[in-house]
Design a protein around this motif. Structure first.
Motif, PDB file in Angstrom:
ATOM      1  N   TYR A  10       0.832  -1.207   0.000  1.00 28.10           N
ATOM      2  CA  TYR A  10       0.000   0.000   0.000  1.00 28.10           C
ATOM      3  C   TYR A  10       0.865   1.256   0.000  1.00 28.10           C
ATOM      4  O   TYR A  10       0.607   2.189  -0.761  1.00 28.10           O
ATOM      5  N   PHE A  14       0.613   3.954  -2.891  1.00 25.43           N
ATOM      6  CA  PHE A  14      -0.036   5.229  -2.599  1.00 25.43           C
ATOM      7  C   PHE A  14       0.874   6.249  -1.914  1.00 25.43           C
ATOM      8  O   PHE A  14       0.469   7.391  -1.723  1.00 25.43           O
ATOM      9  N   SER A  16       1.850   6.583   1.206  1.00 20.19           N
ATOM     10  CA  SER A  16       1.751   6.638   2.661  1.00 20.19           C
ATOM     11  C   SER A  16       0.515   5.862   3.101  1.00 20.19           C
ATOM     12  O   SER A  16      -0.297   5.448   2.269  1.00 20.19           O
ATOM     13  N   ILE A  17       0.394   5.702   4.426  1.00 18.17           N
ATOM     14  CA  ILE A  17      -0.777   5.010   4.980  1.00 18.17           C
ATOM     15  C   ILE A  17      -1.109   5.614   6.335  1.00 18.17           C
ATOM     16  O   ILE A  17      -0.216   6.015   7.087  1.00 18.17           O
ATOM     17  N   THR A  18      -2.397   5.696   6.635  1.00 15.01           N
ATOM     18  CA  THR A  18      -2.880   6.116   7.948  1.00 15.01           C
ATOM     19  C   THR A  18      -3.685   4.970   8.549  1.00 15.01           C
ATOM     20  O   THR A  18      -3.998   3.988   7.861  1.00 15.01           O
ATOM     21  N   SER A  20      -6.819   4.949   9.322  1.00 15.36           N
ATOM     22  CA  SER A  20      -8.103   4.766   8.629  1.00 15.36           C
ATOM     23  C   SER A  20      -7.907   4.114   7.256  1.00 15.36           C
ATOM     24  O   SER A  20      -8.738   3.297   6.844  1.00 15.36           O
ATOM     25  N   ASP A  21      -6.804   4.431   6.562  1.00 18.24           N
ATOM     26  CA  ASP A  21      -6.499   3.745   5.298  1.00 18.24           C
ATOM     27  C   ASP A  21      -6.354   2.244   5.540  1.00 18.24           C
ATOM     28  O   ASP A  21      -6.910   1.426   4.803  1.00 18.24           O
ATOM     29  N   ASP A  24      -9.802   0.665   6.509  1.00 20.93           N
ATOM     30  CA  ASP A  24     -10.795   0.645   5.433  1.00 20.93           C
ATOM     31  C   ASP A  24     -10.353  -0.145   4.202  1.00 20.93           C
ATOM     32  O   ASP A  24     -11.159  -0.819   3.574  1.00 20.93           O
ATOM     33  N   ASP A  25      -9.067  -0.043   3.855  1.00 20.70           N
ATOM     34  CA  ASP A  25      -8.608  -0.621   2.587  1.00 20.70           C
ATOM     35  C   ASP A  25      -8.006  -2.018   2.695  1.00 20.70           C
ATOM     36  O   ASP A  25      -8.071  -2.784   1.731  1.00 20.70           O
ATOM     37  N   ARG A  64       0.676   9.471   9.997  1.00 23.26           N
ATOM     38  CA  ARG A  64       0.797   9.058   8.592  1.00 23.26           C
ATOM     39  C   ARG A  64       2.200   8.448   8.451  1.00 23.26           C
ATOM     40  O   ARG A  64       3.183   9.066   8.819  1.00 23.26           O
TER      41      ARG A  64
END
Length: 68
Positions: A10, A14, A16-18, A20-21, A24-25, A64
């Protein structure tokens, strides 16, 4: 493929990732724990704290993560 691999993929795709990412993903509910495992394996991760608003409009902050 485990959650660590999905997180790394991921971030490559993309940038970066948080939390919530991740939730959810990719269905990961313990992102910080997986990030710590990734760091322990030797991958450099950069953490930046960001500010935003929650769904009720209240101020909040979150991490993040990016590949270093």
């Amino acid at each position: 493929m485990n959650q660590r691999d999905l997180i790394l993929r991921y971030m490559h795709e993309f940038g970066s990732i948080t939390d919530s990412d991740a939730r959810d993903d990719i269905g990961c509910t313990r992102l910080a724990a997986r990030i710590n495992e990734i760091i322990a394996s030797g991958v450099k991760i950069i953490k930046a704290m960001e500010r935003g608003k929650n769904r009720f409009g209240k101020p909040t902050h979150y991490a993040r993560y990016r590949l270093g």
